[in-house]
Design an enzyme around this catalytic site. Structure first.
Site, PDB file in Angstrom:
ATOM      1  N   GLY A  90       0.792  -1.215   0.000  1.00 25.09           N
ATOM      2  CA  GLY A  90       0.000   0.000   0.000  1.00 25.09           C
ATOM      3  C   GLY A  90       0.826   1.267   0.000  1.00 25.09           C
ATOM      4  O   GLY A  90       2.037   1.257  -0.239  1.00 25.09           O
ATOM      5  N   CYS A 119      10.538   0.090   5.731  1.00 20.06           N
ATOM      6  CA  CYS A 119       9.838   0.115   4.448  1.00 20.06           C
ATOM      7  C   CYS A 119       8.580   0.975   4.541  1.00 20.06           C
ATOM      8  O   CYS A 119       8.678   2.189   4.602  1.00 20.06           O
ATOM      9  CB  CYS A 119       9.552  -1.311   3.968  1.00 20.06           C
ATOM     10  N   GLN A 123       8.418   5.000   5.241  1.00 20.11           N
ATOM     11  CA  GLN A 123       7.741   5.966   4.386  1.00 20.11           C
ATOM     12  C   GLN A 123       6.708   6.768   5.178  1.00 20.11           C
ATOM     13  O   GLN A 123       6.561   7.983   4.985  1.00 20.11           O
ATOM     14  CB  GLN A 123       7.075   5.243   3.215  1.00 20.11           C
ATOM     15  N   SER A 168       7.915   0.001  -4.288  1.00 22.79           N
ATOM     16  CA  SER A 168       7.522   0.660  -5.540  1.00 22.79           C
ATOM     17  C   SER A 168       7.481   2.165  -5.367  1.00 22.79           C
ATOM     18  O   SER A 168       7.440   2.901  -6.355  1.00 22.79           O
ATOM     19  CB  SER A 168       6.145   0.173  -5.986  1.00 22.79           C
ATOM     20  N   HIS A 231      15.123  -3.841   3.560  1.00 22.83           N
ATOM     21  CA  HIS A 231      14.704  -4.899   4.487  1.00 22.83           C
ATOM     22  C   HIS A 231      15.931  -5.533   5.133  1.00 22.83           C
ATOM     23  O   HIS A 231      16.614  -6.350   4.517  1.00 22.83           O
ATOM     24  CB  HIS A 231      13.885  -5.953   3.739  1.00 22.83           C
ATOM     25  N   GLU A 233      16.079  -7.802   7.267  1.00 26.07           N
ATOM     26  CA  GLU A 233      15.858  -9.215   7.598  1.00 26.07           C
ATOM     27  C   GLU A 233      15.980 -10.149   6.405  1.00 26.07           C
ATOM     28  O   GLU A 233      15.980 -11.386   6.572  1.00 26.07           O
ATOM     29  CB  GLU A 233      14.467  -9.376   8.219  1.00 26.07           C
TER      30      GLU A 233
END
Length: 858
Positions: A90, A119, A123, A168, A231, A233
């Site tokens: 999203g 992530c 944002q 994205s 990321h 992880e």
């Protein structure tokens, strides 16, 4: 790995004024806000291992803070030392996509706590303090790049970072994009911009030509907020990139020490956290426990040990046995390892054994329908039982059912001694992750979960050339065991000739026609070919499929998914044939020859008018677990069709491209998440990462992920039946392979990531058409404690009730069986629409040839 709040420690009044982080031996208490991502458990495992922390997970839309009950998220936060705002699908500008995460940035001075955003969480943090969040020119999903950092804050004492990106969208702080190489960046790159004066950049991706400089990390200048775009992880993020967890926690502790509020005592924090924790798990119904108890008196084994004998089986195939016993004309479950012409397995490490499950009139059958939430149980000497339950209760029921039948004494070299064999549809997997499956006609006639409890089985070891004759029926079945001891050597000796058997066996089906084998097979081939010449094949339209690929890519660019596994189905209509022709069995034999694979299967269940037939030759193991609790996944992502001109070196080059590796990496990280959620931190290993394997018709990119179950696997039924409803999770002292199976559906290699949002998107793009058995899993649950399931790909299946009457040119009507062959591929931002269509066709054709390639002797 604790995911729930632990009981509070008893502390003295003298301790109350001490910093809560200074108590000796006290584990950090961290809140993780999950935006329904498919990598969440990997982050939790990393945090657990790095910080030895107690972690509680809440979702962004946790109803405790939004249902009007008056529970305060602010007071709930007081129970934690820090929080992590996790990744997810999203856009942070959509309130519903971030939910509670956005509340973290609105905390007042006296209520602050350290937060790390990852992530989507990163944002959201940047958006809250003046940044723009925009689409990238080219999305970065499963892409590993080098990150330039300033060696400060969460990057102190950190060397070169290689980081996996899944996004994205990107954050725009208003900095001037620069193009000079690493090492000559202007110092202003590390200074806050005029547009975002409170956000200090900590890291950038400077090597992205399509997107320019991409912000990778920030810290808030005044508040205890940090964030990273990549990321930490991911299996492909290096150790330096994962250091941010330790560095963040050290910074968080330092901030807390400087800003500790003496009014928030230890007692206040711990009681606050305990007050608002409520169990969300499903409750195991009492009538389910009654059902398990009732079935135990009917089909439970007479003895706690398997009765078995081993006989030589040099050159014996499962087809030899099935043919000799006339099994294909009736109900049968066969899980078969593909063999080379020399009789050796095509892939010994995954396809060593063939398992024949003998279905008799006394076999107990379980069928679950997701649409009606109905469980049907057909047991010997009992009426058909129908019960309504959620799918989570079904997994609890099957787990309890199998644990009550836990058996010992079988041959250690045989992976299956008896137990449940069957399939789980893709739609059952959707229900498991709370995604509404498409509505289908005749849904009550088509089970989404179907298992039969096998008490008689024959297992062939194609490496040691041994056949294991096994029964769970004790002395009552010794006559059958003796029959098979005499029969198997005759089959080995005579090939496909019908062996003589004693009349004492009540299982062996009707005797075959008294024709020599070669003559009978020649007639079968001609009749099968005649039917196939009259068949009608309806394939997916290329333009429509390409349009769907572009729809997938639009969802990916919008940030709603990292990868979408698009599929479609080809329909083959074949004139219905008489049972004696054994059409389904014969085309399955063709499929094995055309596309031999480690996970072949022939399943025929149900009545003659209301049954299902499955012919499968899958290369992909979904999940297996050994009797000692070692779990293994073998996802396949990345496929190249074999051609005469293509060498293995060519295939290696193609499959190690950025696109193919990104597809595989995303599924590896998704599976690690599924497995971590059951076996916990420190118990998951990637044994093989993105290696090329060769099959009969394709080259494929394969990874192997393993995990270790620990603790007791025995679930006492009495623990599930208390006066007060008890949570199924709390009732089980240990996890079993079935818990891992239920937590992993539907297969990530057939969905994409994040799994839940991806499945919702695919449901719409695929026009709400059910995938059915295709994209599900099939296999077995062994009474000895093991299990093995393959992904249902390279498979054709038919439901008897789908048969159609089609008008012929002369005006007459003829009945046709309707077979379905599914195929697809993972769509990423790097995909091309035509390339995806060609990949789908290559996979489909390896199965479709069973209907289109006629025998050489016809």
């Amino acid at each position: 790995m604790p995911h729930k709040t632990c009981a509070s420690s008893v502390v003295s009044l003298a301790q109350e004024d001490r910093s809560i982080l200074e108590l000796p031996g006290r584990r950090p208490r961290i809140l993780f806000i999950d935006a329904y991502d498919s990598f969440t458990n990997n982050i939790i495992a990393l945090v657990d291992q790095s910080l030895n922390a107690d972690i509680e997970v809440v979702h962004i839309d946790d109803p405790r803070f939004s249902d009007g009950s008056g529970v305060s998220f602010l007071s709930f936060l007081e129970g934690f030392d820090a929080a992590i705002a996790g990744p997810g699908p999203g856009n942070p500008q959509n309130e519903s996509d971030v939910g509670l995460i956005a509340e973290l940035w609105r905390l007042l001075e006296g209520s602050l706590l350290p937060v790390l955003g990852i992530c989507l969480g990163f944002q959201s943090l940047c958006l809250a303090f003046g940044a723009k969040v925009e689409r990238m020119n080219e999305p970065r999903h499963g892409i590993v790049t080098k990150i330039v950092h300033n060696s400060r804050s969460i990057f102190r004492d950190t060397e070169e970072v290689e980081a996996t990106q899944y996004h994205s969208l990107h954050v725009d702080l208003g900095h001037l994009r620069q193009t000079r190489p690493s090492g000559t960046h202007d110092t202003d790159l590390w200074s806050p911009s005029k547009a975002c004066p409170m956000l200090e950049p900590l890291a950038w991706d400077c090597d992205d030509r399509r997107n320019g400089y991409v912000l990778m990390a920030v810290k808030h200048i005044e508040r205890p907020y940090w964030g990273v775009q990549y990321h930490p992880e991911s299996i492909c993020t290096n150790h330096e990139g994962a250091k941010i967890i330790d560095n963040w926690w050290n910074d968080a502790k330092a901030w807390t020490k400087r800003n500790k509020d003496d009014r928030r005592t230890i007692r206040d924090r711990q009681s606050s956290a305990l007050q608002h924790v409520s169990g969300m798990e499903s409750v195991f119904p009492n009538d389910m426990a009654d059902l398990v108890n009732g079935l135990s008196s009917v089909d439970g084994p007479e003895h706690s040990e398997v009765s078995w004998r081993a006989v030589p089986a040099n050159g014996l195939s499962a087809a030899d046995v099935c043919e000799a016993l006339d099994l294909p004309v009736d109900k049968l479950i066969l899980l078969e390892s593909g063999l080379r012409p020399d009789g050796q397995p095509v892939r010994t490490e995954t396809g060593r054994y063939s398992i024949i499950g003998l279905v008799t009139e006394n076999t107990t059958v379980f069928q679950y329908h997701t649409q009606s939430q109905r469980l049907d149980v057909v047991a010997p000497h009992r009426n058909n039982l129908e019960r309504i339950h959620s799918i989570s209760n079904i997994w609890d029921f099957l787990k309890c059912y199998m644990q009550q039948r836990r058996t010992t004494g079988g041959p250690s070299s045989s992976p299956f001694w008896g137990g449940l064999m069957g399939f789980v549809s893709y739609e059952a997997g959707l229900a498991t992750i709370d995604v509404d499956p498409p509505s289908i006609k005749l849904s009550d006639l088509r089970p989404d979960i179907c298992f039969v409890f096998i008490t008689r089985s024959i297992v062939i070891d194609h490496v040691t050339h041994t056949a294991y004759i096994q029964t769970l029926n004790g002395q009552a079945d010794q006559h059958w065991v003796e029959d098979m001891i005499n029969t198997i050597p005759q089959i080995v000796k005579r090939g496909h000739l019908q062996p003589e058997t004693s009349g004492s066996s009540n299982f062996v089906g009707p005797r075959r026609e008294e024709l020599p084998t070669e003559q009978r097979e020649e007639l079968n081939r001609k009749e099968v070919d005649l039917l196939l010449h009259q068949s009608n094949i309806m394939s997916p339209d290329q333009s429509k499929y390409c349009r769907k690929v572009k729809e997938c890519q639009e969802s990916i660019r919008a940030g709603d998914s990292y990868e979408l596994c698009l599929t479609d189905q080809t329909v083959v209509k074949v004139p219905t044939s008489p049972p004696k022709l054994r059409f389904s069995w014969n085309v399955y034999q063709r499929l094995k020859r055309i596309n031999p694979a480690p996970f072949g299967a022939y399943i025929r269940l149900g009545s003659s008018k209301n049954g299902v037939t499955i012919a499968s030759s899958s290369p992909e193991r979904f999940l297996s677990w050994s009797r000692d609790g070692t779990c293994q996944y073998r996802p396949i992502k990345g496929t190249v069709k074999k051609t005469p001109e293509l060498t293995r070196a060519d295939a290696e080059t193609i499959l190690h491209s950025s696109k193919e590796r990104a597809e595989n990496l995303m599924i590896v990280d998704l599976i690690r998440h599924d497995l971590h959620g059951v076996v916990g931190a420190g118990n998951v290993k990637v044994k093989k990462l993105m290696q090329v394997e060769e099959y009969e018709t394709v080259y494929q990119l394969v990874s192997v992920i393993e995990g270790q179950l620990s603790g007791s696997h025995n679930l006492a039924l009495d623990d599930l039946r208390t006066q007060e409803p008890c949570h199924a999770r709390d009732a089980a002292p240990g996890k079993s392979g079935l818990d891992v199976l239920a937590a992993s559906l539907p297969p990530g290699s057939m969905t994409g990531a994040p799994k839940r949002r991806s499945c919702e998107i695919l449901r719409g793009i695929e026009s709400n058409e059910p995938r059915g058995i295709y994209s599900g899993v099939l296999g077995y649950l062994d009474v000895g404690g093991g299990g093995d399931f393959s992904v249902v790909i390279r498979t054709a299946y038919k439901w008897d009730q789908d048969a159609e009457e089609i008008e012929q040119p002369d005006g007459s009507k003829k009945k046709f069986d309707v077979w379905r062959v599914g195929a697809g591929g993972a769509v990423t931002a790097q995909s091309t629409d035509v390339g995806e269509f060609e990949e789908m066709e290559a996979k489909r054709d390896s199965t479709l040839r069973m209907f289109t390639e006629f025998s050489k002797k016809s």
